[in-house]
Design an enzyme around this catalytic site. Structure first.
Site, short mmCIF file in Angstrom:
data_model
loop_
_atom_site.label_atom_id
_atom_site.label_comp_id
_atom_site.label_asym_id
_atom_site.label_seq_id
_atom_site.Cartn_x
_atom_site.Cartn_y
_atom_site.Cartn_z
N TYR A 176 0.84 -1.21 0.00
CA TYR A 176 0.00 0.00 0.00
C TYR A 176 0.87 1.25 0.00
O TYR A 176 2.04 1.22 0.38
CB TYR A 176 -0.94 0.01 1.21
CG TYR A 176 -0.25 0.23 2.54
CD1 TYR A 176 -0.03 1.52 3.04
CD2 TYR A 176 0.18 -0.85 3.33
CE1 TYR A 176 0.61 1.72 4.26
CE2 TYR A 176 0.80 -0.66 4.55
CZ TYR A 176 1.02 0.63 5.01
OH TYR A 176 1.65 0.82 6.22
N CYS A 177 0.28 2.36 -0.45
CA CYS A 177 0.94 3.67 -0.42
C CYS A 177 -0.14 4.74 -0.27
O CYS A 177 -1.30 4.43 -0.04
CB CYS A 177 1.79 3.89 -1.66
SG CYS A 177 0.88 3.75 -3.22
N THR A 178 0.23 6.00 -0.40
CA THR A 178 -0.70 7.09 -0.10
C THR A 178 -1.95 7.08 -0.98
O THR A 178 -3.07 7.01 -0.48
CB THR A 178 0.01 8.45 -0.25
OG1 THR A 178 1.20 8.45 0.54
CG2 THR A 178 -0.90 9.59 0.18
N GLY A 204 -5.13 3.42 -2.57
CA GLY A 204 -4.24 3.76 -1.47
C GLY A 204 -4.93 4.04 -0.14
O GLY A 204 -6.13 3.82 0.04
N ILE A 205 -4.12 4.54 0.80
CA ILE A 205 -4.59 4.85 2.15
C ILE A 205 -5.72 5.88 2.09
O ILE A 205 -6.68 5.82 2.85
CB ILE A 205 -3.44 5.40 3.01
CG1 ILE A 205 -2.24 4.46 2.98
CG2 ILE A 205 -3.89 5.63 4.44
CD1 ILE A 205 -0.92 5.14 3.35
#
Length: 320
Positions: A176-178, A204-205
Site C-alpha cells: 500500500y501507499c498514499t 491507497g490509504i
C-alpha cells in the site's frame, strides 16, 4: 471549509508531455490552482488545491479529455491552499522507481484489493502487508503490523526487497501507499521478480480512510502528505498517536525539516523542543552557520550559544 485538495493519477499515453505541461500549467494558473503535477509519456500524477468552484472546473476540464474521462479524484476538504505555487513538470516517469527495465502497470501489476478486501488481508495471518512508502512516512502513521522498509526514497525499495526476501518469500503480499500510484509499478515489479500472490490497496490509504465500511480501521497515527498540511487523519474509529518526538520520545505528530539547509532531515518535534534545540536534528546542525531557525528568529550569537548548551542533555543527538 471553502478549499479542497485533489489527489489523482493515471497511467495513460501522453504523446507530447512538454506541450501538455505548458498548456496545463496555463489552465491551472487561470483558475487560481496551486500544486504539483508530473507529466510523462506514461501518464499523469497530480495533487493540487483550490476553491470548490475552481477544483470543480479542473475536474470537469480533465473529464472532458477522452484520456482522462474515467479519472478518479481523491478529495479532501481544506481551510486554505495546501501549496504555495503551481508547478506542472514533464518527467521521464510520473513516479521515480528508476528500474533498469521499466514496468508498465497497464501490462503487469498486482491484484487490486478493495478497502473491504484489504481489511480482510490485514486480519489474515498468512498475508504480509508491505508499506511502499518512505521510512519517515511510516513513522508518522501506518497499518497495524505492516512491514517498514528502511528507505528514504521510493527508488531504493527494490534493493530493500532483494536484501530482505526472507520476510516475503512464500507469503501472500499486499502493498500500500498514499494514493496508489507507487504500488501500481512496485507491485508489478514484485510480480516480475517472481513473487506470487501479489496485491495492492486500490486507491491507497486515502481511499481506505474514506471508505464508509472500513472507516480507516487498523490504521495507527496519521498519514503523511506532501503538501503544507503535512499530515491528515485516516482512522475514523480509533485514533492513535504513534509518532515519537525526536528528542524526548513523547507522542508527537509535528514534522519539521532540520534547520540546517545541508541536512533538511524530517524530524518529529514539539514546538517547545524546536525552540530549545534551534529547529535542528543535532548539535552539529544547530551550530551550522546557515541555520534557518536562527536567521528566521533573529537569534543573537549569545542566545545561540546558550541554546547549543541544551544538547548536553541529549548526547545521542550530537551528530546528524
Amino acid at each position: 471549509m471553502d478549499y479542497r485538495v485533489l489527489l489523482y493519477y493515471k497511467y495513460v499515453t501522453i504523446d507530447d508531455p512538454e506541450t501538455f505541461a505548458a498548456e496545463h500549467l496555463k489552465f491551472c494558473k487561470e483558475h487560481h490552482l496551486k500544486g504539483r503535477i508530473l507529466v510523462s509519456t506514461e501518464g499523469i500524477n497530480g495533487t493540487l488545491s483550490g476553491t470548490k468552484e475552481d477544483t470543480d472546473k479542473y475536474i470537469e476540464h480533465m473529464h472532458a479529455d477522452s484520456r482522462f474521462a474515467d479519472l478518479t479524484f481523491k478529495i479532501d476538504e481544506a481551510e486554505s491552499h495546501a501549496f504555495k505555487k503551481m508547478h506542472v513538470r514533464p518527467r521521464r516517469e510520473i513516479v521515480a522507481l528508476d528500474l533498469e527495465e521499466d514496468i508498465n502497470p497497464r501490462e503487469i501489476t498486482g491484484k487490486y484489493y478493495s478497502p473491504k478486501e484489504f481489511k480482510a488481508a490485514l486480519e489474515d495471518e498468512n498475508t504480509v502487508i508491505l508499506d511502499a512508502r518512505n521510512d519517515y512516512e511510516y513513522d508518522l502513521g501506518h497499518f497495524r503490523g505492516a512491514i517498514r522498509p528502511d528507505i528514504t526514497r521510493f527508488r531504493d525499495l527494490p534493493e530493500w526487497v532483494r536484501n530482505n526476501k526472507e520476510q516475503l518469500d512464500g507469503k501472500n503480499i499486499v502493498t500500500y501507499c498514499t494514493g496508489g500510484i507507487r504500488c501500481e509499478k512496485f507491485s508489478g515489479w514484485l510480480v516480475k521478480e517472481g513473487f506470487e500472490n501479489v496485491g495492492q490497496l486500490h486507491g491507497g490509504i486515502a481511499t481506505y480512510g474514506k471508505d464508509p465500511e472500513t472507516k480507516g480501521l487498523y490504521w495507527d497515527g496519521k498519514m503523511y502528505v506532501f503538501d503544507e498540511r503535512i499530515s491528515v487523519d485516516v482512522n475514523q474509529i480509533d485514533k492513535t498517536v504513534i509518532g515519537k518526538e525526536h528528542f524526548d520520545g513523547t507522542p508527537c505528530e509535528r514534522y519539521i525539516n532540520c534547520a540546517n539547509p545541508e541536512c533538511n532531515k524530517q524530524i518529529l518535534v514539539s514546538e517547545e523542543n524546536e525552540e530549545k534545540y534551534l529547529g535542528a536534528c543535532s548539535y552539529d546542525c544547530a551550530k551550522h552557520e546557515r541555520n534557518r531557525y536562527v536567521a528566521r528568529h533573529h537569534i543573537s550569537n549569545e542566545e545561540w550559544q546558550r541554546r547549543l548548551n541544551n544538547f548536553k542533555d541529549v548526547p545521542e543527538h550530537t551528530h546528524a
